[in-house]
Write an enzyme that holds these catalytic residues in place. Structure first.
Site, PDB file in Angstrom:
ATOM      1  N   LYS A 184       1.032  -1.121   0.097  1.00  0.00           N
ATOM      2  CA  LYS A 184      -0.008  -0.044  -0.036  1.00  0.00           C
ATOM      3  C   LYS A 184       0.880   1.069  -0.066  1.00  0.00           C
ATOM      4  CE  LYS A 184      -3.700  -2.138   2.652  1.00  0.00           C
ATOM      5  NZ  LYS A 184      -4.947  -1.955   1.752  1.00  0.00           N
TER       6      LYS A 184
ATOM      7  N   ARG B 178      -9.766 -12.024   2.141  1.00  0.00           N
ATOM      8  CA  ARG B 178     -10.587 -13.073   1.871  1.00  0.00           C
ATOM      9  C   ARG B 178      -9.878 -14.453   1.667  1.00  0.00           C
ATOM     10  NH1 ARG B 178     -11.367  -9.825  -3.595  1.00  0.00           N
ATOM     11  NH2 ARG B 178     -11.490  -7.999  -1.888  1.00  0.00           N
TER      12      ARG B 178
END
Ligand code: BES
Ligand code: ZN
Ligand code: ZN
Length: 500
Positions: free
Chosen positions: A277, A351
């Site tokens: 990020k 996920r």
């Protein structure tokens, strides 16, 4: 904070402060008509020029010894026609936050409710106000060497209670315990990633389980490997702090019932892994564990409230960092369910840990599974910070959760989990890929998870990324985790019935 209900009228109740909720640009009426009440009503009316009653706005007024209360605290609810429970809860939290440094011990509020609030009923009003205030008192002081004094009020008296209401003191005791569990968990949620590694969270969870009388089991990275949880493990590879799966179990007062399984994404820090990020705002990613923190609070509270239904909380804990041992974009892993996944973006890690945890949840033969996860930044694009996206494989369950949200003020908005979205996740070299490039980021997250839900189990997914923490001081909360979802799950579990 102790909660006391009395049939006495507000104007006869001595207190450090009287708490008065007012609708925006709306006349406020005193609960009864004695001379003191008229004086009170005039004081409020006079103040309205500077205090319109916008939501979460507070006004602290001295009574100049004209009333049995030293001060008045006026709290705005916003326009009457926009009212919902969340407004009252937030206003009460704003009141609590205002009261933190006011040297107030006893607060009183009337249960004689004005129109717009009477639909709620006095019992629920008292609960929402007490809970909201308690929430507003909170401060995270763990790392302050110079401790600020904790001057929160220790008593709230609800006046004008009918005879039936004044008797429920054991219920209030349970609620107070539940609020304490909530606050302890909020402290854990606030911990920075250097002090809250997966192992630290596991240790804290074990301690809490012992303190509250719950069973707790931790699967180490080795044990996860033996279970075939390679998607889960792929996330932790870049960190020296190994992943683990923390499970807490509350047996319920009806032990034979099938449990509800709550799953929480517990990424102790999400740097994105090798799909790193950008630096700006990265510090907030210590709160990527908030799904896990909310389900931890919920299972502890379920025990405090002695709910009927057994509850299992599963915290999928890992740290997502880049390093020479980290999972690479393009790596392929076989999940516990047998499906293979191309990890095209290591920042879509939530996920992956949840996929294997969903498979493991099948062992509990759950009545329903609900997962909470700070899964996608796209949820902020879709809904801002106002309410939270919900999706699932069972409309009845989604609707139950939505209704519970309306009752407690943690509101949900359903997104369509259509089969078309699952097609976007079909892999080229593996069964699935972990991202798609066709938009609908929040739904795609849900569509990925859906493919790992044990067959035949009603399941719902809450993407709490947009509501799990606040980044600037709010009237009702300091910057930091909100534990969004914990109160909602409790409200849902309290009236649990198998969804149809
Ligand atoms: N933890 C983040 C989601 C997030 C972002 C939460 C901002 C709160 C604020 C999650 O693991 C993530 O990075 N998701 C990616 C998914 C994408 C790679 C498909 C995202 O949202 O960008
Ligand atoms: Zn994340
Ligand atoms: Zn991520």
């Amino acid at each position: 904070m102790k909660v006391i209900l009395t049939s006495q009228t507000l104007t006869k109740q001595a207190a450090d402060a009287w708490l008065l909720f007012v609708f925006e640009n709306d006349t406020w009426k005193a609960p009864d008509g004695d001379p003191l009440a008229r004086r009170l009503q005039k004081m409020v009316a006079d103040s309205r020029k500077v205090f319109p009653g916008k939501r979460n706005e507070t006004l602290w007024l001295p009574s100049w010894q004209a009333l049995p209360a030293r001060s008045l605290l006026l709290v705005g609810l916003g326009p009457r026609k926009e009212f919902h429970v969340g407004r009252l809860w937030q206003a009460a939290a704003s009141a609590g936050r205002t009261l933190r440094d006011k040297e107030v011990e006893t607060v009183a509020a009337s249960l004689s409710l004005p129109s717009g609030l009477e639909r709620l009923g006095p019992a629920r009003f008292a609960e929402v106000v007490a809970e909201g205030m308690q929430y507003g008192f909170y401060r995270f002081t763990r790392f302050l060497t110079k401790k600020e004094k904790d001057q929160r009020p220790n008593r709230v008296v609800f006046t004008d209670a009918s005879a039936g209401l004044t008797k429920r003191s054991d219920e209030w005791g349970k609620l107070a315990k539940a609020w304490e569990a909530f606050e302890t968990t909020r402290d854990l949620a606030n911990m920075p990633a250097n002090e809250a590694t997966p192992a630290d969270i596991a240790r804290a969870a074990r301690q809490l389980a012992r303190r509250y009388g719950l069973a707790c089991r931790v699967l180490s990275a080795d044990e996860l490997a033996r279970e075939g949880c390679n998607a889960f493990l792929a996330v932790g590879r870049g960190s020296r702090n190994p992943p683990c799966l923390i499970t807490l179990r509350y047996g319920g007062t009806k032990r034979a019932l099938a449990p509800v399984v709550l799953i929480g994404k517990t990424i102790t820090f999400d740097a994105g892994g090798l799909s790193l990020k950008r630096a700006e705002g990265l510090e907030w990613m210590k709160y990527d564990k908030c799904g896990g923190m909310a389900v931890l609070a919920a299972v502890l509270m379920a025990k405090c409230l002695e709910l009927e239904r057994p509850v299992v909380a599963m915290l999928a804990a890992a740290e997502n960092l880049p390093s020479g041992t980290a999972t690479r974009p393009g790596d392929i892993v076989r999940a516990r369910s047998g499906k293979t996944i191309e990890i095209l973006n290591t920042d879509a890690e939530g996920r992956l840990v949840l996929a294997d945890t969903l498979s493991l949840a099948a062992e509990y033969k759950p009545a329903a599974i609900v997962d909470l996860a700070t899964l996608t930044g796209a949820s902020i694009v879709a809904l801002g910070h106002v309410l939270c996206a919900v999706m699932g494989n069972h409309n009845g369950l989604v609707e139950q959760l939505r209704e519970a949200g309306e009752r407690c003020g943690e509101r949900l908005w359903p997104l369509p989990l259509l089969p078309e979205y699952e097609e976007d996740l079909r892999g080229v070299q593996a069964d699935l890929k972990n991202i798609s490039n066709k938009g609908a980021g929040t739904i795609i997250g849900g569509a990925f998870l859906k493919q790992f839900v044990p067959a035949g189990v009603p399941w719902a997914h809450l993407d709490i990324a947009n509501v799990a923490w606040v980044e600037s001081p709010q009237p009702y909360a300091p910057p930091g985790p909100t534990l969004f979802g914990a109160r909602l799950l409790i409200e849902w579990l309290r009236r649990y019935r198998p969804p149809s």
